[in-house]
Design an enzyme around this catalytic site. Structure first.
Site, short mmCIF file in Angstrom:
data_model
loop_
_atom_site.label_atom_id
_atom_site.label_comp_id
_atom_site.label_asym_id
_atom_site.label_seq_id
_atom_site.Cartn_x
_atom_site.Cartn_y
_atom_site.Cartn_z
N LYS A 1 0.84 -1.20 0.00
CA LYS A 1 0.00 0.00 0.00
C LYS A 1 0.87 1.25 0.00
O LYS A 1 2.07 1.17 0.29
CB LYS A 1 -0.90 -0.01 1.24
N ARG B 1 -10.88 0.59 14.61
CA ARG B 1 -10.84 1.31 13.35
C ARG B 1 -11.92 0.62 12.52
O ARG B 1 -13.08 0.68 12.86
CB ARG B 1 -9.43 1.18 12.75
N TYR C 1 14.61 31.97 3.81
CA TYR C 1 13.44 32.71 4.27
C TYR C 1 13.55 33.11 5.73
O TYR C 1 14.02 32.32 6.56
CB TYR C 1 12.18 31.85 4.10
N MET D 1 10.51 25.06 -0.23
CA MET D 1 9.63 24.12 -0.93
C MET D 1 10.43 23.15 -1.80
O MET D 1 10.22 21.95 -1.77
CB MET D 1 8.63 24.90 -1.79
C1 LIG Z 1 -0.17 -1.54 6.97
C2 LIG Z 1 -0.77 -2.72 7.52
C3 LIG Z 1 0.01 -3.84 7.86
C4 LIG Z 1 1.51 -3.85 7.82
O1 LIG Z 1 2.00 -3.19 8.97
P1 LIG Z 1 3.57 -3.01 9.26
O2 LIG Z 1 3.65 -2.50 10.63
O3 LIG Z 1 4.07 -2.06 8.24
O4 LIG Z 1 4.18 -4.36 9.10
C5 LIG Z 1 -0.65 -4.99 8.26
N1 LIG Z 1 -2.00 -5.02 8.33
C6 LIG Z 1 -2.78 -3.97 8.05
C7 LIG Z 1 -4.25 -4.09 8.18
C8 LIG Z 1 -2.21 -2.78 7.65
O5 LIG Z 1 -2.96 -1.72 7.38
#
Ligand SMILES: *Cc1c(COP(=O)(O)O)cnc(C)c1O
Length: 814
Positions: free
Chosen positions: A483, A581, A709, A758
């Site tokens: 992701k 969550r 700046y 920036m």
């Molecule tokens: C991002 C995520 C992981 C991986 O977590 P890490 O700490 O990066 O290993 C596992 N499960 C879910 C649901 C996540 O969102």
């Protein structure tokens, strides 16, 4: 090579079991992905620390490989293929290389030392190749595996070998010595690389010198410490810039952007000009000059060839090209061995259907041109290259051997024709001998972005993957989280690599991330963690698998599956066990089960939950309660649904801290990218990403001058400062500015001056030897993303994922 299998069985003195021992073997492989594997390949199933190639045997057999060196024969292949059974497959590879090496009798140069091995090898190859057919280690193949593979590349036509040997601990060099058997030795230097593998410097020196046990001469920088360890029987040929008793004495002078070396040898004294000024390059040149003197080259030839030396680039680089092309830049070498490596690499980049090769004349194969270009043509066909651009007089003569080919006599001819050639949506391998200056072609094709790059080391990523894999039970499956653009590292290339490692699942946050991967040809199942309802249709269209966490989502998804007339569509059920969550709560479970039992539209593939603090090493109470709740709920669902589903809970820290919660699968994220939440585990991981830029401008501040700046830095003394074109829009937090953070310039810390802008920042380089155009490191091995995160009170996850998409990602293998 072409040896009957029987001869190899005899050489190894091993057991044979199989169908045909008279089969002719013409290549050796340890890489299951190589597309050169075929019925005349002998595959050595090597076991690594965290990795065992035996798992690929069945697949290789289906692809046509018939002969394997193994320590165990897979049950289902008994009597169907040839097996050489040994205790240790790596040792068998080394034994075979030793045997093979002994079949040839020509001078072999063996190089070891802490730095400069590869450069000395490449330069010697360049300097000596007009007079010899040279076989050399491709890239930096200098390890316990790389050396035997390099040696096995020797053929009948070669008449000089140049091989490098690298070790990291004791008792490794003997092995490499017996395989290489150098007749001419070169010791580049002894520095602090790999120090941790040795008890002290003398142990390291002794170990390195073992490479020269049978050499007729050893070339080295005159050095009393080292000479004390030398076997008196070894003849030395020494150089020095300080000690006039050395065989060759150098005096050096830096003149602008080159150096003049005055050489005194026997009664002779002459000068050479070298296009380098740095110490390390000069030392490397001196080793090369001594080798030439030893081989009786005259002064004119040495002067002429040394003046042509060039910077060595050993890596295959993947870059973004114009018009949505992907470039594989290998524009610095062109020998047959490295062409094979590069073509395999090209094959793994399946992003585009079209594959194009731009190739120059190939030198020093040891084969006749006719035979060489026939072999190259076979390689090109087996790698399914769509079209070929040949550049060079010799290769042009053989263009009829290639399909879909255009030939040019020179690089200039190609560049003149460039505007009329259509390049788009393809992967282009640019593979040329140094003299062809293919870097000019690369720069034409390259996407024009600014000079900051995030380099991703794919070997390190593999290493980390295997490290976590080795902690798990063999039956536990792995989902890799890619992701947020692979935690900032790029998604496609990483997904591709993970697919090779036979990862069971990939996880992304949103549907469009998954769609991009599917479009690029990734076949591994992909779980979408945040499937928005508006994306359900495209999720189905691309065969992605949604995580379902609420009744609202479940109902909406069922409706669309029904409309499409599908059944048993794979979904994943998320349970809330305390993270609060997304997810179904425990009180929802009976209703959830009743809905799932009634429908044939979907089938639950896996059931998951997520730890809230698996990295908390002080207190494990909460995590343990999550494990218990997850176990209870998931067991209930499994029992009620009455089919097998995969249960998973652990993220990276979970894998490390709660081995009892492995269940059937784990979800590896940050660890893959080389970051652990635990200090003691961090040292086992390798750095994956290095963010680099270059110095745009250098200026000197007078006392009282201010920078940037709001003039937040004021010089209290005369200060040399540099401007680097990277800023908060690239993802560098402003909190890292104003003296908190630093960049690394030539290995030294350069504090950031004033506020980060920036697109730029300014650093203090008063005590650092550097120039405009020099490389700077923003993070990597030092400072690490962990260092930065600590200093600015955030977590490494945020640092990695903040690097903006405008920063070019470059992927490489060592
Ligand atoms: C991002 C995520 C992981 C991986 O977590 P890490 O700490 O990066 O290993 C596992 N499960 C879910 C649901 C996540 O969102």
């Amino acid at each position: 090579m072409a040896l009957p299998l029987q001869q190899i069985v005899n050489a190894l003195g091993c057991d044979f079991s199989g169908i045909d021992v008279s089969i002719l073997i013409d290549s050796v492989s340890i890489d299951s992905r190589s597309h050169q594997n075929n019925s005349s390949t002998l595959f050595f199933a090597i076991k690594g620390l965290h990795h065992d190639a035996h798992q690929y045997i069945n697949q290789l057999f289906e692809e046509g490989v018939q002969s394997f060196v193994v320590n165990q024969i897979p049950e289902n292949l008994k009597g169907k293929a040839n097996f050489l059974v040994v205790n240790d497959t790596l040792k068998a590879l080394q034994d075979f290389a030793t045997y093979y090496r002994a079949l040839f009798h020509f001078p072999v140069i063996g190089i070891t030392g802490s730095n400069g091995k590869t450069i000395v090898k490449e330069w010697l190859n360049f300097l000596l190749s007009p007079d010899y057919n040279i076989i050399r280690s491709p890239k930096s193949y200098n390890s316990q595996v790389g050396v035997p593979l390099s040696i096995i590349g020797i053929n009948e036509k070669h008449n000089l070998g140049i091989f490098e040997a690298g070790i990291s601990t004791v008792n490794e060099m003997q092995n490499l010595q017996r395989i290489i058997k150098p007749t001419i030795g070169i010791l580049t230097n002894i520095g602090s690389a790999h120090d941790e593998g040795f008890s002290d410097i003398s142990q390291k020196i002794k170990e390195k010198l073992k490479l020269f046990a049978d050499a007729e001469v050893l070339i080295l920088n005159k050095n009393k410490t080292i000479e004390a360890f030398l076997n008196k029987a070894i003849k030395t040929f020494t150089w020095s810039t300080l000690d006039r008793t050395a065989d060759v004495f150098f005096q050096k002078k830096v003149v602008g952007n080159h150096s003049d070396l005055n050489i005194t040898f026997n009664q002779l004294s002459f000068k050479v000009r070298i296009p380098f000024t740095d110490e390390a390059s000069l030392e490397n040149v001196m080793h090369c000059i001594l080798t030439m003197l030893y081989l009786k080259y005259d002064q004119d030839t040495i002067q002429e060839r040394v003046a042509e030396l060039y910077p060595v680039e050993m890596r295959l680089k993947v870059k973004n090209g114009m018009y949505n092309c992907t470039l594989i830049d290998d524009s610095y070498s062109s020998d047959f061995q490295s062409l094979k490596i590069a073509l395999d690499f090209l094959q793994h980049q399946r992003q585009h259907k079209k594959r194009t090769l731009i190739i120059s004349d190939i030198f020093q194969s040891g084969l006749s041109d006719e035979e060489l270009y026939s072999r190259i043509s076979q390689l090109i066909i087996s790698h399914k290259i769509t079209r070929v651009f040949c550049v060079g007089v010799t290769i042009s003569n053989f263009k009829n051997k290639f399909i879909n080919t255009t030939a040019y006599k020179s690089t200039n001819d190609f560049i003149n024709a460039f505007d009329s050639i259509d390049f788009s949506d393809e992967t282009i391998l640019i593979k040329g001998a140094r003299t062809f200056e293919f870097e000019r072609i690369v720069s034409l094709l390259e996407e024009k972005t600014h000079e900051t790059v995030l380099e991703i080391n794919l070997n390190a990523l593999s290493y980390n993957y295997n490290y976590y894999k080795s902690k798990l039970k063999p039956s536990t499956k792995m989902m890799a989280m890619v992701k947020a653009f692979g935690y900032g590292s790029g998604s496609f290339e990483i997904a591709k690599l993970l697919a090779h490692h036979k990862v069971d699942y990939l996880g992304v946050a949103f549907a469009d991330e998954g769609i991009e991967l599917k479009k690029a040809g990734i076949e591994v199942p992909i779980m979408i963690m945040n499937p928005e309802m508006t994306t359900f249709r495209s999720i189905i269209q691309y065969g992605l698998e949604p995580e379902i966490y609420s009744f609202r989502g479940l109902k909406a998804f069922l409706k669309i599956v029904e409309e499409k007339g599908l059944e048993n569509y794979p979904i994943h059920i998320k349970i809330n066990t305390g993270m609060n969550r997304l997810g179904f709560d425990e009180e929802n479970i009976p209703e959830l089960i009743s809905v799932l039992k009634k429908t044939k539209l979907v089938k639950v593939k896996t059931i998951l939950s997520h730890f809230a603090e698996s990295d908390n090493e002080e207190d494990s109470k909460f995590s343990k309660s999550q494990i218990a709740v997850f176990d209870r709920i998931s067991t209930q669902i499994c029992n009620e649904l009455n089919y097998k589903l995969i249960r998973h809970l652990c993220n990276s820290s979970g894998i490390s801290n709660y081995p009892e919660a492995e269940f059937d699968m784990v979800r590896l994220g940050i660890g893959l990218y080389g970051v652990s939440n635990h200090e003691n585990e961090q040292k086992f991981l390798e750095t994956v990403g290095t963010l680099k830029s270059v110095i745009s401008q250098i200026r000197t501040l007078k006392i009282g001058d201010t920078v940037g700046y709001n003039r937040r830095f004021k010089a209290e003394k005369s200060t040399k400062m540099a401007v680097v074109p990277v800023g908060y829009a690239d993802g560098i937090s402003r909190k890292w500015g104003r003296g908190v953070g630093y960049l690394l310039v030539n290995g030294q810390k350069a504090p950031i001056l004033g506020s980060i802008c920036m697109d730029m920042l300014m650093i203090d380089v008063t005590d650092i030897n550097c120039a405009e155009g020099n490389e700077v490191i923003i993070f990597g091995k030092e400072p690490t993303v962990i260092d930065i995160a600590k200093a600015i009170d955030t977590i490494p996850y945020e640092i990695l994922t903040s690097i903006s998409r405008r920063v070019k990602r470059e992927f490489y293998r060592e």
